[in-house]
Design a protein around this motif. Structure first.
Motif, PDB file in Angstrom:
ATOM      1  N   PHE A   1       0.827  -1.207   0.000  1.00 24.44           N
ATOM      2  CA  PHE A   1       0.000   0.000   0.000  1.00 24.44           C
ATOM      3  C   PHE A   1       0.862   1.259   0.000  1.00 24.44           C
ATOM      4  O   PHE A   1       0.539   2.240  -0.683  1.00 24.44           O
ATOM      5  CB  PHE A   1      -0.951  -0.009   1.206  1.00 24.44           C
ATOM      6  N   VAL A   2       1.940   1.249   0.753  1.00 28.00           N
ATOM      7  CA  VAL A   2       2.843   2.406   0.764  1.00 28.00           C
ATOM      8  C   VAL A   2       3.370   2.677  -0.644  1.00 28.00           C
ATOM      9  O   VAL A   2       3.380   3.812  -1.123  1.00 28.00           O
ATOM     10  CB  VAL A   2       4.008   2.179   1.751  1.00 28.00           C
ATOM     11  N   ASN A   3       3.810   1.628  -1.331  1.00 29.82           N
ATOM     12  CA  ASN A   3       4.344   1.796  -2.684  1.00 29.82           C
ATOM     13  C   ASN A   3       3.272   2.286  -3.652  1.00 29.82           C
ATOM     14  O   ASN A   3       3.529   3.162  -4.489  1.00 29.82           O
ATOM     15  CB  ASN A   3       4.935   0.473  -3.182  1.00 29.82           C
ATOM     16  N   LEU A   4       2.056   1.715  -3.547  1.00 30.04           N
ATOM     17  CA  LEU A   4       0.968   2.127  -4.431  1.00 30.04           C
ATOM     18  C   LEU A   4       0.667   3.610  -4.255  1.00 30.04           C
ATOM     19  O   LEU A   4       0.539   4.354  -5.241  1.00 30.04           O
ATOM     20  CB  LEU A   4      -0.288   1.305  -4.131  1.00 30.04           C
ATOM     21  N   TYR A   5       0.554   4.049  -3.022  1.00 25.14           N
ATOM     22  CA  TYR A   5       0.191   5.444  -2.755  1.00 25.14           C
ATOM     23  C   TYR A   5       1.328   6.404  -3.099  1.00 25.14           C
ATOM     24  O   TYR A   5       1.076   7.517  -3.574  1.00 25.14           O
ATOM     25  CB  TYR A   5      -0.234   5.603  -1.291  1.00 25.14           C
ATOM     26  N   ASN A   6       2.560   5.984  -2.880  1.00 24.53           N
ATOM     27  CA  ASN A   6       3.688   6.831  -3.282  1.00 24.53           C
ATOM     28  C   ASN A   6       3.704   7.031  -4.791  1.00 24.53           C
ATOM     29  O   ASN A   6       3.994   8.131  -5.288  1.00 24.53           O
ATOM     30  CB  ASN A   6       5.009   6.223  -2.816  1.00 24.53           C
ATOM     31  N   GLN A   7       3.368   5.998  -5.531  1.00 23.52           N
ATOM     32  CA  GLN A   7       3.319   6.126  -6.990  1.00 23.52           C
ATOM     33  C   GLN A   7       2.150   7.007  -7.415  1.00 23.52           C
ATOM     34  O   GLN A   7       2.294   7.852  -8.305  1.00 23.52           O
ATOM     35  CB  GLN A   7       3.201   4.741  -7.630  1.00 23.52           C
ATOM     36  N   TYR A   8       0.988   6.805  -6.784  1.00 26.41           N
ATOM     37  CA  TYR A   8      -0.204   7.577  -7.168  1.00 26.41           C
ATOM     38  C   TYR A   8      -0.003   9.064  -6.907  1.00 26.41           C
ATOM     39  O   TYR A   8      -0.407   9.904  -7.724  1.00 26.41           O
ATOM     40  CB  TYR A   8      -1.424   7.068  -6.404  1.00 26.41           C
ATOM     41  N   TYR A   9       0.601   9.378  -5.779  1.00 22.72           N
ATOM     42  CA  TYR A   9       0.758  10.784  -5.399  1.00 22.72           C
ATOM     43  C   TYR A   9       2.150  11.340  -5.700  1.00 22.72           C
ATOM     44  O   TYR A   9       2.551  12.354  -5.139  1.00 22.72           O
ATOM     45  CB  TYR A   9       0.445  10.954  -3.917  1.00 22.72           C
ATOM     46  N   GLU A  10       2.854  10.670  -6.599  1.00 24.75           N
ATOM     47  CA  GLU A  10       4.179  11.149  -6.994  1.00 24.75           C
ATOM     48  C   GLU A  10       4.070  12.573  -7.555  1.00 24.75           C
ATOM     49  O   GLU A  10       3.181  12.890  -8.351  1.00 24.75           O
ATOM     50  CB  GLU A  10       4.776  10.222  -8.050  1.00 24.75           C
ATOM     51  N   ASP A  11       4.953  13.434  -7.117  1.00 24.90           N
ATOM     52  CA  ASP A  11       4.996  14.840  -7.552  1.00 24.90           C
ATOM     53  C   ASP A  11       3.813  15.661  -7.055  1.00 24.90           C
ATOM     54  O   ASP A  11       3.586  16.775  -7.537  1.00 24.90           O
ATOM     55  CB  ASP A  11       5.085  14.949  -9.080  1.00 24.90           C
ATOM     56  N   ARG A  12       3.023  15.132  -6.126  1.00 21.08           N
ATOM     57  CA  ARG A  12       1.966  15.921  -5.497  1.00 21.08           C
ATOM     58  C   ARG A  12       2.485  16.332  -4.117  1.00 21.08           C
ATOM     59  O   ARG A  12       2.603  15.501  -3.216  1.00 21.08           O
ATOM     60  CB  ARG A  12       0.664  15.131  -5.362  1.00 21.08           C
ATOM     61  N   PRO A  13       2.822  17.599  -3.933  1.00 21.18           N
ATOM     62  CA  PRO A  13       3.595  18.006  -2.756  1.00 21.18           C
ATOM     63  C   PRO A  13       2.871  17.916  -1.428  1.00 21.18           C
ATOM     64  O   PRO A  13       3.516  17.920  -0.377  1.00 21.18           O
ATOM     65  CB  PRO A  13       3.954  19.464  -3.074  1.00 21.18           C
TER      66      PRO A  13
END
Length: 353
Positions: free
Chosen positions: A266-278
């Motif tokens: 889940f951490v990896n999924l959310y980090n990818q989804y919100y990549e570049d969202r500060p």
């Protein structure tokens, strides 16, 4: 108006918590000048009479609601008003050429019938409801641009809840029929108006649930989740009032779909989804956010716990309801509307302790 160096802003409802927070944040924004603060209840009064903390920061008096006058000295107007007011005011401001950012919720639901059912008020014109862009920046920020005339700022509970759920829903990682939401809010979420439920003696040393199965944010949450999932989503939401000034903690429970997942997944999924969202900060596996971690900021912090025994995941999402849940997200939307970096004027650390 895109990429304009500076713009002039007016704030309607400047004497509420959302309005005064807009003043605080916009005063520090490098590309915005506040040219008018408006109150329908106390026009002509000096701002610092009700808000001494703004002494030497925000001077002048409160204007009355006069669309023509406001349009003569502003480019955009924020409507930080109670539900039902923007239904009347937004069309008037649009008619005189102002861009409108509505924080009240009057333009969040696309269905007039749903609005009337849940808000118990007359809905806005159907054409304007269809035109309004729902400004959940981290999900639909690409739709917020210089062509937008009417921007509907998401609600405080929906912001925390949707940012916590949408990546998992979009990926098909949770069973949509099992979502249960347990959300808690500080007292400022009820607004500045007086009511028995917000009196000190009623709130202090107390913890209470309210609006069970009737909270007006339920259809907003379901509308957004349905849009992401591509099929109807129905949820259970229980809201609670906690004895603190600011903050929302949304705890979401759902069964993990199909194959087993771990906290790290889940951490990896959310980090990818919100990549570049500060403004979304995903916690490392085994650590979870608290409301104090985001107080006074535009951040949303999210953490996870997968229970292999039950096959369910717990998702915890926290925001400051007055900033990310209202004024801060409205400014984030303004930045996108103007073609500026979305973090302009908002990159400040949370207050601690």
């Amino acid at each position: 108006m895109k990429n304009k160096k500076t713009i002039r802003a007016a704030i309607v409802g400047a004497t509420g918590y959302g309005g005064v927070e807009l003043i605080r944040l916009l005063q520090a924004h490098p590309r915005v000048e506040i040219t008018s603060v408006i109150s329908s209840t106390n026009p002509g009064a000096e701002i610092i009479q009700g808000f001494p903390h703004l002494t030497n920061i925000m001077l002048g008096t409160l204007d009355a609601v006069d669309p023509q006058l406001i349009a003569s000295k502003a480019d955009v107007v924020f409507l930080a008003t109670p539900a039902g007011v923007a239904v009347e005011l937004a069309p008037q401001f649009l008619q005189v050429g102002l861009k409108v950012i509505d924080i009240s919720g009057d333009y969040r639901l696309k269905s007039p019938e749903l609005y009337e059912k849940w808000y118990k008020r007359t809905p806005a014109d159907a054409a304007l409801l269809e035109e309004a862009v729902y400004g959940l920046c981290e999900v639909w920020g690409m739709e917020v641009n210089d062509t937008v005339r009417l921007l509907s700022n998401p609600g405080c509970f929906p912001t925390a809840i949707l940012l916590g759920l949408i990546p998992a829903v979009a990926a098909g990682w949770i069973d949509l029929n099992t979502i249960i939401i347990d959300a808690k809010s500080g007292v400022s979420g009820a607004g500045r108006g007086l009511s028995l439920s917000s009196h000190f003696a009623e709130v202090n040393e107390n913890f209470s649930a309210y609006k069970l199965n009737k909270h007006q944010h339920i259809p907003e949450i379901e509308q957004a989740l349905t849009r992401v999932a591509g099929k109807p989503v129905v949820t259970t939401l229980t809201t609670h009032l906690v004895p603190m000034n600011r903050g929302i903690m949304a705890t979401m429970y759902a069964s993990v779909a199909e194959e087993a997942r771990t906290d790290a997944d889940f951490v990896n999924l959310y980090n990818q989804y919100y990549e570049d969202r500060p403004f979304v900060r995903v916690r490392k596996a085994g650590t979870w956010p608290a409301t104090k971690h985001v107080t006074g900021s535009n951040y949303c912090d999210i953490g996870f716990a997968v229970d292999e025994r039950t096959g369910r995941v717990t998702i915890i999402s926290v925001i400051d309801n007055v900033v990310k849940g209202a004024a801060g997200q409205a400014i984030q939307n303004l930045n996108l509307m103007m073609g500026w970096d979305e973090s302009t004027g908002l990159m400040f650390a949370p207050m601690y302790p």
